[in-house]
Scaffold this active site. Structure first.
Site, mmCIF file in Angstrom:
data_model
loop_
_atom_site.group_PDB
_atom_site.id
_atom_site.type_symbol
_atom_site.label_atom_id
_atom_site.label_comp_id
_atom_site.label_asym_id
_atom_site.label_seq_id
_atom_site.Cartn_x
_atom_site.Cartn_y
_atom_site.Cartn_z
ATOM 1 N N ALA A 78 0.857 -1.192 0.000
ATOM 2 C CA ALA A 78 0.000 0.000 0.000
ATOM 3 C C ALA A 78 0.881 1.225 0.000
ATOM 4 O O ALA A 78 2.070 1.153 0.330
ATOM 5 C CB ALA A 78 -0.895 0.005 1.236
ATOM 6 N N GLU A 144 13.267 5.000 0.429
ATOM 7 C CA GLU A 144 14.421 4.733 1.291
ATOM 8 C C GLU A 144 14.031 4.418 2.733
ATOM 9 O O GLU A 144 14.795 3.793 3.459
ATOM 10 C CB GLU A 144 15.403 5.908 1.249
ATOM 11 C CG GLU A 144 14.788 7.236 1.645
ATOM 12 C CD GLU A 144 15.682 8.419 1.321
ATOM 13 O OE1 GLU A 144 15.452 9.493 1.902
ATOM 14 O OE2 GLU A 144 16.600 8.248 0.495
HETATM 15 MG MG LIG Z 1 4.024 1.334 1.564
#
Ligand SMILES: [Mg+2]
Length: 185
Positions: A78, A144
């Site tokens: 997600a 990152e």
């Molecule tokens: Mg995510």
């Protein structure tokens, strides 16, 4: 998501913090009941939730560290919408970022509010199928701040993990149920 008319009256809005992704406000509101309350609210750009299926009956989950709850958990992939980003484009981008596969077919399932008590976030759920490796010139890279391990499960096993309390993420539990919905495509 269908919006019904609100008869609450906003008396004042104070922005407490304008974050990288969220905006936090304190709003003084006269509710439809007539009560006046101060609410602490989080304003969110919206997110997409992916149900990647390498084959029917399979689902790719990711394991990642969630510092808010200080746990490693299994989830469906997600991500938050970038400014101006179209949700289907976000679904394709997040799928590649998080599991390293590009969906050829993206099927919209539903939109839900995960936490309507204090946050206006909408979560749009998509089934991602016909997954293929990215083209060599793809510029999509993992975020990152994300340390992600993808793994393919059977949908039945993932649902059993919810029942055993091994999956504790609500969008994942709901998404696994959505895979049983009738879809007109
Ligand atoms: Mg995510």
């Amino acid at each position: 998501v269908t919006n019904e008319a609100s008869d609450a009256q906003v008396e004042s809005v104070r922005t407490i913090h304008e974050g990288r992704i969220f905006r936090f406000t304190i709003e003084r509101v006269k509710l439809p009941s007539g009560h006046v309350v101060e609410m602490e609210l989080v304003h969110h750009p919206g997110s997409v939730v992916l149900l990647p299926q390498p084959a029917p009956g399979q689902i790719v989950l990711i394991r990642q560290y969630r510092h808010a709850i200080k746990r490693w958990i299994w989830e469906v992939p997600a991500g938050t919408l970038k400014p101006g980003e179209e949700p289907t484009a976000a679904a394709a981008r997040e799928c590649e970022e998080e599991i390293g596969l590009v969906p050829t077919t993206i099927t919209y399932l539903s939109t839900l509010y995960p936490t309507p008590g204090f946050c206006d976030e909408t979560m749009a759920f998509y089934r991602c199928t016909d997954l293929r490796p990215p083209s060599p010139d793809s510029v999509v890279a993992p975020d990152e701040d994300e340390d992600i391990e993808p793994k393919t499960f059977s949908v039945d096993e993932a649902r059993a993990m919810v029942q055993r309390g091994e999956i504790v993420d609500m969008k994942t539990a709901v998404g696994l149920q959505m895979l049983g919905f009738q879809i007109d495509d």
